[in-house]
Scaffold this motif. Structure first.
Motif, PDB file in Angstrom:
ATOM      1  N   SER A  21       0.821  -1.250  -0.013  1.00 16.86           N
ATOM      2  CA  SER A  21      -0.066  -0.179   0.070  1.00 16.86           C
ATOM      3  C   SER A  21       0.981   1.289  -0.063  1.00 16.86           C
ATOM      4  O   SER A  21       1.973   1.663   0.930  1.00 16.86           O
ATOM      5  N   LYS A  45      -3.768   1.906  -2.086  1.00 16.42           N
ATOM      6  CA  LYS A  45      -3.158   2.841  -0.831  1.00 16.42           C
ATOM      7  C   LYS A  45      -4.256   2.842   0.221  1.00 16.42           C
ATOM      8  O   LYS A  45      -5.542   2.832  -0.050  1.00 16.42           O
ATOM      9  N   SER A  46      -4.115   3.185   1.399  1.00 17.67           N
ATOM     10  CA  SER A  46      -4.810   3.002   2.575  1.00 17.67           C
ATOM     11  C   SER A  46      -5.958   4.283   2.598  1.00 17.67           C
ATOM     12  O   SER A  46      -5.625   5.391   2.324  1.00 17.67           O
ATOM     13  N   ASN A 132      -4.317  -1.521   8.200  1.00 13.32           N
ATOM     14  CA  ASN A 132      -3.077  -0.834   8.606  1.00 13.32           C
ATOM     15  C   ASN A 132      -3.227  -0.288  10.148  1.00 13.32           C
ATOM     16  O   ASN A 132      -3.928   0.696  10.407  1.00 13.32           O
ATOM     17  N   LYS A 169      -1.691  -5.552   9.430  1.00  9.65           N
ATOM     18  CA  LYS A 169      -0.456  -5.228   9.227  1.00  9.65           C
ATOM     19  C   LYS A 169      -0.112  -4.370  10.517  1.00  9.65           C
ATOM     20  O   LYS A 169      -0.607  -3.324  10.930  1.00  9.65           O
ATOM     21  N   SER A 217      12.966   2.944   2.580  1.00 13.75           N
ATOM     22  CA  SER A 217      13.608   1.977   3.833  1.00 13.75           C
ATOM     23  C   SER A 217      15.106   1.596   2.943  1.00 13.75           C
ATOM     24  O   SER A 217      15.252   1.884   2.026  1.00 13.75           O
ATOM     25  N   THR A 243       6.917  -7.200   5.142  1.00 16.69           N
ATOM     26  CA  THR A 243       7.182  -6.025   4.368  1.00 16.69           C
ATOM     27  C   THR A 243       8.199  -5.156   5.307  1.00 16.69           C
ATOM     28  O   THR A 243       8.369  -5.193   6.573  1.00 16.69           O
ATOM     29  N   THR A 244       8.964  -4.304   4.574  1.00 20.31           N
ATOM     30  CA  THR A 244      10.126  -3.291   5.069  1.00 20.31           C
ATOM     31  C   THR A 244      11.383  -4.040   4.674  1.00 20.31           C
ATOM     32  O   THR A 244      11.991  -4.884   5.175  1.00 20.31           O
ATOM     33  N   GLY A 245      12.026  -3.142   3.829  1.00 17.72           N
ATOM     34  CA  GLY A 245      13.546  -3.377   3.471  1.00 17.72           C
ATOM     35  C   GLY A 245      13.702  -4.300   2.318  1.00 17.72           C
ATOM     36  O   GLY A 245      14.934  -4.706   2.069  1.00 17.72           O
ATOM     37  N   ALA A 266       7.890  -1.624  -1.688  1.00 15.79           N
ATOM     38  CA  ALA A 266       7.243  -0.338  -1.869  1.00 15.79           C
ATOM     39  C   ALA A 266       8.405   0.721  -2.279  1.00 15.79           C
ATOM     40  O   ALA A 266       8.763   0.976  -3.668  1.00 15.79           O
ATOM     41  N   SER A 267       9.323   0.777  -1.318  1.00 12.35           N
ATOM     42  CA  SER A 267      10.501   1.762  -1.592  1.00 12.35           C
ATOM     43  C   SER A 267      11.423   1.170  -2.826  1.00 12.35           C
ATOM     44  O   SER A 267      11.679   2.171  -3.370  1.00 12.35           O
TER      45      SER A 267
HETATM   46  C1  LIG Z   1       5.263   6.776   0.265  1.00  6.80           C
HETATM   47  C2  LIG Z   1       4.924   5.777   0.991  1.00  6.80           C
HETATM   48  C3  LIG Z   1       3.477   5.692   1.444  1.00  6.80           C
HETATM   49  C4  LIG Z   1       3.005   4.470   2.157  1.00  6.80           C
HETATM   50  N1  LIG Z   1       1.556   4.654   2.256  1.00  6.80           N
HETATM   51  C5  LIG Z   1       0.949   3.623   2.926  1.00  6.80           C
HETATM   52  C6  LIG Z   1      -0.212   3.349   3.207  1.00  6.80           C
HETATM   53  O1  LIG Z   1      -1.129   4.167   3.001  1.00  6.80           O
HETATM   54  N2  LIG Z   1      -0.884   2.445   3.978  1.00  6.80           N
HETATM   55  C7  LIG Z   1       0.282   1.356   4.573  1.00  6.80           C
HETATM   56  O2  LIG Z   1      -0.346   0.478   5.126  1.00  6.80           O
HETATM   57  N3  LIG Z   1       1.374   1.530   4.394  1.00  6.80           N
HETATM   58  C8  LIG Z   1       1.836   2.618   3.469  1.00  6.80           C
HETATM   59  N4  LIG Z   1       3.282   2.565   3.270  1.00  6.80           N
HETATM   60  C9  LIG Z   1       4.243   1.465   3.933  1.00  6.80           C
HETATM   61  C10 LIG Z   1       4.159   0.469   2.584  1.00  6.80           C
HETATM   62  O3  LIG Z   1       3.145  -0.226   2.505  1.00  6.80           O
HETATM   63  C11 LIG Z   1       5.308  -0.471   3.278  1.00  6.80           C
HETATM   64  O4  LIG Z   1       4.848  -1.458   3.969  1.00  6.80           O
HETATM   65  C12 LIG Z   1       6.666  -0.113   3.677  1.00  6.80           C
HETATM   66  O5  LIG Z   1       7.063   1.075   3.072  1.00  6.80           O
HETATM   67  C13 LIG Z   1       7.864  -1.180   3.985  1.00  6.80           C
HETATM   68  O6  LIG Z   1       8.205  -1.465   2.629  1.00  6.80           O
HETATM   69  P1  LIG Z   1       9.235  -1.061   1.941  1.00  6.80           P
HETATM   70  O7  LIG Z   1      10.362  -1.066   2.631  1.00  6.80           O
HETATM   71  O8  LIG Z   1       9.533  -1.703   0.646  1.00  6.80           O
HETATM   72  O9  LIG Z   1       9.077   0.373   1.636  1.00  6.80           O
HETATM   73  C14 LIG Z   1       3.899   3.504   2.647  1.00  6.80           C
HETATM   74  C15 LIG Z   1       4.954   3.628   2.212  1.00  6.80           C
HETATM   75  C16 LIG Z   1       5.729   4.744   1.481  1.00  6.80           C
HETATM   76  C17 LIG Z   1       7.045   4.759   1.204  1.00  6.80           C
END
Ligand SMILES: Cc1cc2nc3c(=O)[nH]c(=O)nc-3n(C[C@H](O)[C@H](O)[C@H](O)COP(=O)(O)O)c2cc1C
Length: 327
Positions: A21, A45-46, A132, A169, A217, A243-245, A266-267
């Motif tokens: 998201s 997106k949330s 979330n 989450k 991340s 998720t993350t990193g 995402a990142s």
């Molecule tokens: C710009 C941006 C917007 C995000 N918006 C949301 C969101 O609306 N809802 C949510 O649950 N996570 C949101 N996240 C978190 C991501 O879904 C993800 O769990 C988090 O960034 C870790 O993954 P990554 O390390 O691949 O970025 C967002 C992250 C980024 C970078």
């Protein structure tokens, strides 16, 4: 032929990579492009409780209406419906446009009125809902157990209302991590998504002001996931999505070996563009061929604490050995 297909909360995915998201999943066009690049599923997106409240307040502040109760009620109703309707349209149109699972996402901090929205989200055709949930345990008067009860209350109310799978989450900030995760997994949810990443504060020394730290991340942040997924895999009554990193095919493989069924990214897509999805898939394929694996599911949890002889590294948090070798 490498088989990357898997199931997530009972949904069929052609591969375990899910677009997390974010702003990359907030329009039908973006969802279509992610699907074209080969993503396994999308978390939209949330929809934020906060976002709705903010709109209500800004309209009030702009004095667009006098503060008659009736007018306020109307504004509250309008902004809520407007947001929700936009979101429902996004779900409906995304479902029509692609054949991969579409997971809606709601950011929530209480078991309030928003729960009714979930019914509409289900009717709009979402394949699942991801909650979330983040309640910062910053109030010293609030007991840990009371905060945790909010999570359980939200899940319980939602479970009574909808029948599509629910993913939860979470942040990594639970004192009794294993206990809480196991209990959450016993509520009938489809998956735990470990762990959400948040805007954190930083301090700018030049201006001596509070700022926001890195938005994206870095790969090192994923090691905490490996610990907790590795420790909990095989002990939960639901799927695990990491998720993350996660920034490469290699990182995807590590999380799956620790016990995740899917990953959410995402990142890395912000940094390299969504074209990078095919590269991640290629990296997974190449490694699996080199190791003679043909099915991604055969890797799941292979290196979890329950499946290896010496899981001590998952538990070892202090640097005793490191100190003795690096003085
Ligand atoms: C710009 C941006 C917007 C995000 N918006 C949301 C969101 O609306 N809802 C949510 O649950 N996570 C949101 N996240 C978190 C991501 O879904 C993800 O769990 C988090 O960034 C870790 O993954 P990554 O390390 O691949 O970025 C967002 C992250 C980024 C970078």
């Amino acid at each position: 032929m490498i088989d990357l297909s898997t199931s997530y909360m009972g949904l069929k995915l052609k591969n375990p990579i899910i677009a997390a998201s974010s702003g990359l999943t907030d329009s039908v066009e973006k969802v279509v492009n992610l699907a074209k690049e080969g993503i396994g599923a999308v978390v939209l997106k949330s929809l934020f409780e906060e976002q709705i409240l903010m709109e209500v307040n800004s309209l009030k502040m702009n004095n667009m209406f006098n503060s008659y109760t009736e007018a306020e009620n109307y504004i509250s109703y309008y902004t809520r419906e407007h947001n929700v309707n936009e979101y429902l349209k996004l779900i409906e149109e995304s479902k029509k446009a692609v054949d991969i699972p579409i997971i809606a996402s709601i950011n929530c901090v209480s078991a309030g009125e928003w729960i009714q929205f979930a019914k509409k989200i289900e009717s709009a055709g979402a394949d699942a809902i991801e909650l979330n949930m983040f309640i910062l345990p910053s109030d010293p008067r609030m007991k840990g157990v009371d905060i945790e009860n909010i999570y359980f209350e939200i899940i319980s109310q939602l479970k009574n209302l909808i029948s599509i799978p629910i993913a939860v989450k979470l942040s990594p900030y639970f004192s009794g991590m294993a206990d809480t995760m196991v209990k959450l997994s016993d509520t009938g949810i489809g998956a735990l998504v470990m762990f959400n990443r948040f805007y954190n504060p930083d301090i700018d020394l030049m201006s001596e002001k509070l700022t926001i730290s890195r938005i994206f991340s870095v790969p090192e942040e994923n090691t905490n996931n490996l610990r907790w997924i590795g420790l909990l895999s095989g002990k939960l009554n639901c799927d695990i999505s990491s998720t993350t990193g996660i920034d490469s095919g290699q990182a995807v493989l590590k999380n799956i070996l620790a016990g995740a069924g899917t990953v959410q990214i995402a990142s890395v897509l912000y940094k390299h563009s969504i074209k990078y999805i095919s590269e991640i898939l290629e990296q997974i394929n190449t490694w699996m061929i080199s190791k003679n694996y043909s099915n991604i599911n055969s890797l799941r949890g292979k290196l979890s604490a329950s499946n290896i002889k010496h899981p001590v590294i998952y538990e070892r948090a202090q640097f005793m050995k490191y100190y003795s070798e690096h003085n």
